[in-house]
Scaffold this active site. Sequence first.
Site, short mmCIF file in Angstrom:
data_model
loop_
_atom_site.label_atom_id
_atom_site.label_comp_id
_atom_site.label_asym_id
_atom_site.label_seq_id
_atom_site.Cartn_x
_atom_site.Cartn_y
_atom_site.Cartn_z
N ARG A 179 -47.83 69.93 64.09
CA ARG A 179 -46.67 69.61 63.24
C ARG A 179 -45.88 70.85 62.84
NH1 ARG A 179 -49.74 64.82 59.95
NH2 ARG A 179 -48.99 63.15 61.28
N LYS A 223 -56.15 46.19 66.53
CA LYS A 223 -55.81 44.86 65.99
C LYS A 223 -54.49 44.31 66.51
CE LYS A 223 -57.95 45.50 61.47
NZ LYS A 223 -57.53 45.83 60.11
N GLY A 234 -50.30 57.36 66.88
CA GLY A 234 -51.26 58.42 66.67
C GLY A 234 -52.39 58.47 67.68
N GLY A 280 -46.80 55.73 62.67
CA GLY A 280 -46.19 54.60 61.96
C GLY A 280 -44.68 54.58 62.11
#
Length: 404
Positions: free
Chosen positions: A34, A205, A362, A385
């Site tokens: 980052r 999921k 991610g 996200g």
Amino acid sequence: MSLKDLDVSGKKVLVRVDFNVPLDGDKKITDDTRIAKAAPTIKYLLEHGAAVILMSHLGRPQKKKLEDGSIDREAFSLSPIVPTLEDYIGCQVQFVHDTIGEDAKAAVAVLEPGQVLLLENTRFYSGESQGDQDLAKGMADLADMYVNDAFGTAHREHASTATVARFFDAHHKAFGFLIEAELNGAERLLNNPVHPVTAIVGGAKVSDKILLLEKLLDFADNIIIGGAMAYTFSLAKGGKVGNSLVEPDKTDKALELLEKAAATDTKVYLPVDTVVGKEFNNETPTKIVPAGSIEDEWEGLDIGPDSVSLFAGVIAESKSILWNGPMGVFEMANFAKGTNGIAEAVAQATQNNGAYSLIGGGDSVSAINQAGLAEQVSFVSTGGGAMLELLEGKELPGIAAIRS
Ligand code: AMP
């Protein structure tokens, strides 16, 4: 407005970066990606005569307070970032243990063009994550211009990512180069992508990816589904899933998605075989069984070799590829083959057939890094996200606040 259109010379520019890096017990940075990704924007501003004020969050200090209820300022300070940041941008970085108070104002007042000041963790204020106006005004008052380059938090309506931008007009705010690249990457897929478009969706999921899957029906020609998600689809189709991770309450949704896909001429590819294990660990006995035939006491932990071949064939024919979510429990070597096989296929389609490939999310980013193939795909997103929401077609608060 693009950063290159701002006249930053002699100006104080407040830059929201994402320095939320993992630190070990000795405060050593274990992954500085980052910081590396933020460097081009900072260097550009310095080269063009700006005085650069950096702000970021680090961790969740409001959730992990000291026993007396105060913030653990030492554990969550941004000060350990300074040496690594200095290496990346090639100049000295000043640090102030304050964000908008008197010490921060004093440090900003003497900051000269070509100098860099890093403010303390924005999340030391509870108003940060509530998008507090007063906090944002305090931030805005420090500078002449605002640049947002923190893609990883662009989906949050926080004081430093969204509210602060509203205190600047369109000629005094811009995206940094990282956000610009992320937006371009997503737009290349969402707006007039070169067909065939293939989306590979995996992970744990179905519920996390429903919005993405629905959006994909608008523009993807092929949707490949792997990971534990695939077992919910298998269950929905009447398959046996043994002890696999499934969401029985999402089988209706899975069937609905398959029906919608058929109606929109989107081909959906599900695994044809699966690697099963007795227990959730790397040493557990394994075998390969056809999809939908997982016996009781066995659990599906990876896609099988026939699935890899089937999926790789589809990927090889594709001109635009989106990958979000691993094909199995890739963190364990014995269940990483499916994910690595897909990583290979995406890299080959990019290198050999000129496909555009975007790795978003991610875990797929860790997977492509683990496979050593990050340099061989077109774009690796830094925001899990945020990229997911962008691809779902949502307007991200941090993006909207710059555009408005
Ligand atoms: P997500 O964050 O939804 O992309 O999910 C990523 C996680 O899903 C990773 O930690 C994987 O280990 C996990 N995962 C993928 N396949 C399986 C599986 N078959 N069973 C359990 N977990 C899985």
